[in-house]
Design a protein around this motif. Structure first.
Motif, PDB file in Angstrom:
ATOM      1  N   VAL A  19     102.233  31.152  32.131  1.00 52.66           N
ATOM      2  CA  VAL A  19     102.510  30.877  33.540  1.00 52.66           C
ATOM      3  C   VAL A  19     101.671  29.692  34.026  1.00 52.66           C
ATOM      4  CG1 VAL A  19     102.376  31.794  35.886  1.00 52.66           C
ATOM      5  CG2 VAL A  19     103.229  33.237  34.037  1.00 52.66           C
ATOM      6  N   PHE A  20     100.392  29.697  33.698  1.00 52.81           N
ATOM      7  CA  PHE A  20      99.525  28.602  34.129  1.00 52.81           C
ATOM      8  C   PHE A  20      99.994  27.269  33.553  1.00 52.81           C
ATOM      9  CE2 PHE A  20      95.878  25.819  33.339  1.00 52.81           C
ATOM     10  CZ  PHE A  20      95.464  25.605  34.647  1.00 52.81           C
ATOM     11  N   PHE A  21     100.273  27.241  32.241  1.00 51.37           N
ATOM     12  CA  PHE A  21     100.731  26.004  31.609  1.00 51.37           C
ATOM     13  C   PHE A  21     102.077  25.558  32.187  1.00 51.37           C
ATOM     14  CE2 PHE A  21      98.239  26.904  27.432  1.00 51.37           C
ATOM     15  CZ  PHE A  21      97.069  26.469  28.032  1.00 51.37           C
ATOM     16  N   SER A  22     102.943  26.497  32.506  1.00 52.45           N
ATOM     17  CA  SER A  22     104.234  26.160  33.120  1.00 52.45           C
ATOM     18  C   SER A  22     104.027  25.500  34.473  1.00 52.45           C
ATOM     19  CB  SER A  22     105.110  27.399  33.275  1.00 52.45           C
ATOM     20  OG  SER A  22     105.455  27.921  32.021  1.00 52.45           O
ATOM     21  N   LEU A  23     103.081  26.000  35.250  1.00 55.42           N
ATOM     22  CA  LEU A  23     102.777  25.397  36.556  1.00 55.42           C
ATOM     23  C   LEU A  23     102.203  23.991  36.397  1.00 55.42           C
ATOM     24  CD1 LEU A  23     101.267  28.444  38.468  1.00 55.42           C
ATOM     25  CD2 LEU A  23     103.453  27.322  38.898  1.00 55.42           C
ATOM     26  N   VAL A  24     101.344  23.813  35.399  1.00 52.10           N
ATOM     27  CA  VAL A  24     100.780  22.486  35.136  1.00 52.10           C
ATOM     28  C   VAL A  24     101.906  21.510  34.823  1.00 52.10           C
ATOM     29  CG1 VAL A  24      99.378  21.145  33.509  1.00 52.10           C
ATOM     30  CG2 VAL A  24      98.527  23.322  34.375  1.00 52.10           C
ATOM     31  N   SER A  25     102.810  21.916  33.961  1.00 51.49           N
ATOM     32  CA  SER A  25     103.938  21.059  33.593  1.00 51.49           C
ATOM     33  C   SER A  25     104.877  20.829  34.764  1.00 51.49           C
ATOM     34  CB  SER A  25     104.700  21.677  32.420  1.00 51.49           C
ATOM     35  OG  SER A  25     105.762  20.844  32.031  1.00 51.49           O
ATOM     36  N   PHE A  26     105.148  21.882  35.530  1.00 54.46           N
ATOM     37  CA  PHE A  26     106.050  21.762  36.674  1.00 54.46           C
ATOM     38  C   PHE A  26     105.522  20.762  37.706  1.00 54.46           C
ATOM     39  CE2 PHE A  26     107.469  22.985  40.936  1.00 54.46           C
ATOM     40  CZ  PHE A  26     108.834  22.869  40.773  1.00 54.46           C
ATOM     41  N   VAL A  34     112.577  22.678  32.452  1.00 52.35           N
ATOM     42  CA  VAL A  34     111.954  21.692  31.566  1.00 52.35           C
ATOM     43  C   VAL A  34     110.493  22.056  31.345  1.00 52.35           C
ATOM     44  CG1 VAL A  34     111.248  19.272  31.370  1.00 52.35           C
ATOM     45  CG2 VAL A  34     113.545  19.833  32.155  1.00 52.35           C
ATOM     46  N   ALA A  35     109.818  22.468  32.402  1.00 51.35           N
ATOM     47  CA  ALA A  35     108.409  22.850  32.285  1.00 51.35           C
ATOM     48  C   ALA A  35     108.248  24.008  31.294  1.00 51.35           C
ATOM     49  CB  ALA A  35     107.855  23.238  33.656  1.00 51.35           C
ATOM     50  N   LYS A  36     109.109  25.008  31.403  1.00 49.65           N
ATOM     51  CA  LYS A  36     109.044  26.138  30.472  1.00 49.65           C
ATOM     52  C   LYS A  36     109.313  25.682  29.037  1.00 49.65           C
ATOM     53  CE  LYS A  36     110.311  29.833  33.674  1.00 49.65           C
ATOM     54  NZ  LYS A  36     111.341  30.829  34.025  1.00 49.65           N
ATOM     55  N   ASP A  37     110.276  24.788  28.861  1.00 45.08           N
ATOM     56  CA  ASP A  37     110.579  24.264  27.524  1.00 45.08           C
ATOM     57  C   ASP A  37     109.380  23.529  26.927  1.00 45.08           C
ATOM     58  OD1 ASP A  37     113.122  25.302  27.625  1.00 45.08           O
ATOM     59  OD2 ASP A  37     114.083  23.393  28.166  1.00 45.08           O
ATOM     60  N   ILE A  38     108.713  22.750  27.760  1.00 40.82           N
ATOM     61  CA  ILE A  38     107.545  22.005  27.289  1.00 40.82           C
ATOM     62  C   ILE A  38     106.451  22.969  26.835  1.00 40.82           C
ATOM     63  CG2 ILE A  38     105.641  20.520  28.068  1.00 40.82           C
ATOM     64  CD1 ILE A  38     107.780  19.005  29.746  1.00 40.82           C
ATOM     65  N   VAL A  39     106.214  24.010  27.603  1.00 41.11           N
ATOM     66  CA  VAL A  39     105.189  24.992  27.243  1.00 41.11           C
ATOM     67  C   VAL A  39     105.587  25.720  25.957  1.00 41.11           C
ATOM     68  CG1 VAL A  39     103.982  27.095  27.964  1.00 41.11           C
ATOM     69  CG2 VAL A  39     104.383  25.250  29.607  1.00 41.11           C
ATOM     70  N   GLN A  40     106.851  26.066  25.827  1.00 43.55           N
ATOM     71  CA  GLN A  40     107.301  26.732  24.605  1.00 43.55           C
ATOM     72  C   GLN A  40     107.160  25.811  23.393  1.00 43.55           C
ATOM     73  OE1 GLN A  40     111.226  28.101  25.669  1.00 43.55           O
ATOM     74  NE2 GLN A  40     110.422  29.915  26.677  1.00 43.55           N
ATOM     75  N   ASP A  41     107.465  24.524  23.588  1.00 44.07           N
ATOM     76  CA  ASP A  41     107.279  23.560  22.499  1.00 44.07           C
ATOM     77  C   ASP A  41     105.813  23.471  22.094  1.00 44.07           C
ATOM     78  OD1 ASP A  41     109.979  23.041  22.476  1.00 44.07           O
ATOM     79  OD2 ASP A  41     109.819  21.160  23.617  1.00 44.07           O
TER      80      ASP A  41
END
Length: 180
Positions: A19-26, A34-41
């Protein structure tokens, strides 16, 4: 370093930081999916490269920096595609025809503004805006630092704004239309 091949440990890291990394990306890409995809990658990369990774800072700090970099790379790769797609998708309407007529009148004005930029700064500006090169690529081509490229781009935009009070986005759109 933690053994990420231990699925339970890896799963805990994923759940704890996703969740934290997704927020950083978002905050950078402004797109939830896209943010979730980046974190999953990022986590996929961690899983695959676990043996070669060796960092001395906390996992959260390492992951945050990596997510920021991946998000910025995503934006750099997809910015010209988005502009082109937006232009292609828009149907011809009366508003667009009026906009194009207005653009016809501004065409020489924009050329004049660009010509007022000093030669080396203009080359950097055109490399980025027209050719779509990243700051790193421009720095390498001109044998200068990335910070110099950033400074020159900032100064180019500032001089254009001062000259005509044009927003950078409008200028880029005008310039892209001009070169077609």
């Amino acid at each position: 370093m933690l053994n990420y091949k231990d699925f339970k440990v890896f799963e805990t890291l994923y759940k704890e930081h996703f969740v934290f990394f997704s927020l950083v990306s978002f905050n950078i890409v402004k797109d939830k999916d896209v943010a979730k995809d980046i974190v999953q990658d990022f986590f996929t990369y961690l899983w695959e490269k676990e043996e070669t990774l060796n960092f001395t800072i906390s996992f959260k700090a390492y992951g945050t920096k990596a997510i920021k970099n991946l998000s910025l790379q995503y934006l750099e790769k997809h910015k010209t595609i988005r502009l082109q797609n937006k232009k292609i998708v828009l149907p011809k309407s009366e508003e667009q025809i009026v906009f194009e007529n207005t653009e016809e009148n501004k065409k020489p004005k924009i050329q004049t503004l660009v010509e007022k930029i000093p030669q080396s700064r203009r080359e950097i500006f055109i490399s980025h805006v027209v050719e779509g090169l990243s700051y790193a690529e421009i720095a390498e081509d001109h044998n200068i630092s990335i910070n110099t490229v950033k400074t020159q781009m900032k100064r180019a935009y500032a001089s254009l704004r001062e000259s005509q009070n044009i927003s950078p986005l409008k200028f880029i759109l005008y310039f892209m239309w001009l070169i077609k």
